[in-house]
Design a protein around this motif. Structure first.
Motif, PDB file in Angstrom:
ATOM      1  N   HIS A 146       0.815  -1.213   0.000  1.00  0.00           N
ATOM      2  CA  HIS A 146       0.000   0.000   0.000  1.00  0.00           C
ATOM      3  C   HIS A 146       0.852   1.269   0.000  1.00  0.00           C
ATOM      4  CE1 HIS A 146      -4.041  -1.688   0.131  1.00  0.00           C
ATOM      5  NE2 HIS A 146      -3.427  -2.730   0.659  1.00  0.00           N
ATOM      6  N   SER A 160      -6.259   3.370  -0.991  1.00  0.00           N
ATOM      7  CA  SER A 160      -5.967   2.058  -1.559  1.00  0.00           C
ATOM      8  C   SER A 160      -6.761   1.007  -0.788  1.00  0.00           C
ATOM      9  CB  SER A 160      -4.468   1.749  -1.513  1.00  0.00           C
ATOM     10  OG  SER A 160      -3.987   1.741  -0.187  1.00  0.00           O
ATOM     11  N   SER A 161      -7.051  -0.087  -1.461  1.00  0.00           N
ATOM     12  CA  SER A 161      -7.770  -1.187  -0.820  1.00  0.00           C
ATOM     13  C   SER A 161      -7.176  -2.489  -1.326  1.00  0.00           C
ATOM     14  CB  SER A 161      -9.271  -1.105  -1.126  1.00  0.00           C
ATOM     15  OG  SER A 161      -9.495  -1.283  -2.500  1.00  0.00           O
ATOM     16  N   SER A 162      -7.662  -3.582  -0.794  1.00  0.00           N
ATOM     17  CA  SER A 162      -7.111  -4.867  -1.202  1.00  0.00           C
ATOM     18  C   SER A 162      -8.217  -5.905  -1.303  1.00  0.00           C
ATOM     19  CB  SER A 162      -6.057  -5.329  -0.191  1.00  0.00           C
ATOM     20  OG  SER A 162      -6.651  -5.503   1.077  1.00  0.00           O
ATOM     21  N   GLU A 164     -10.146  -9.431  -0.444  1.00  0.00           N
ATOM     22  CA  GLU A 164     -10.506 -10.062   0.819  1.00  0.00           C
ATOM     23  C   GLU A 164     -10.506 -11.570   0.634  1.00  0.00           C
ATOM     24  OE1 GLU A 164     -13.931  -9.042   3.822  1.00  0.00           O
ATOM     25  OE2 GLU A 164     -14.749 -10.120   2.097  1.00  0.00           O
TER      26      GLU A 164
END
Length: 176
Positions: A146, A160-162, A164
């Protein structure tokens, strides 16, 4: 993630080389390169682990943060007035780890997830912030990935994300 954190640090520092402004004083050319301008340090990340009645999972969440390859972080573990053994387990885990980057912030009443996040945010001052629920874990490269996204040469990332991955209590992947 390809490469080591040391290679990552070097590649980020190379991307921060100042533009070559030139000012002439007599026959001497002055530029940031020959003035010895120090390269900027990598930014710190403030992490908030929010917990409410997650005694069975909280230690794993805390240890997943401690295991990050990107070590420039501080972590506030915020308990939202849990009624189970969460507080006792948080204190025991942090005491055993004895890591100055972690601190425990118990709440005096239950206010919900958003209030827990804001308590953690208010207790930190790093330029980047990440939130982790007490029943979740991060892969070891989570913060590194990130930070890399936020410092990309391609452009500034405000968020930012990711992905799951859903696992059961035995660690078996159910989806993701």
């Amino acid at each position: 993630m390809a490469g080591s954190i040391g290679e990552f640090n070097k590649s980020l520092q190379r991307s921060f080389v100042a533009p070559r402004k030139r000012n002439k004083i007599g026959d001497m050319t002055i530029s940031p390169a020959n003035l010895g301008t120090p390269l900027p340090t990598l930014p710190a990340v403030s992490v908030c682990i929010g917990c409410y009645n997650q005694a069975d999972f909280i230690e794993t969440a805390i240890r997943s943060v401690a295991a990050q390859t990107y070590s420039e972080f501080d972590c506030a573990v915020v308990d939202d007035f849990s009624t189970d053994d969460s507080c006792k387990r948080i204190q025991a885990c942090l005491s055993e780890m004895n890591d100055d980057r972690f601190r425990f912030l118990p709440c005096r009443n239950n206010s919900g997830q958003m209030a827990t996040l804001m308590t953690g945010l208010d207790a930190t001052d790093a330029p980047l912030f990440a939130f982790l629920d007490g029943d979740d874990i991060w892969n070891a490269e989570f913060l590194e990935c990130h930070v890399r996204a936020h410092l990309s040469r391609a452009g500034i990332a405000a968020l930012s994300s990711s992905d799951e991955i859903l696992v059961d209590e035995r660690g078996t992947t159910l989806s993701g």
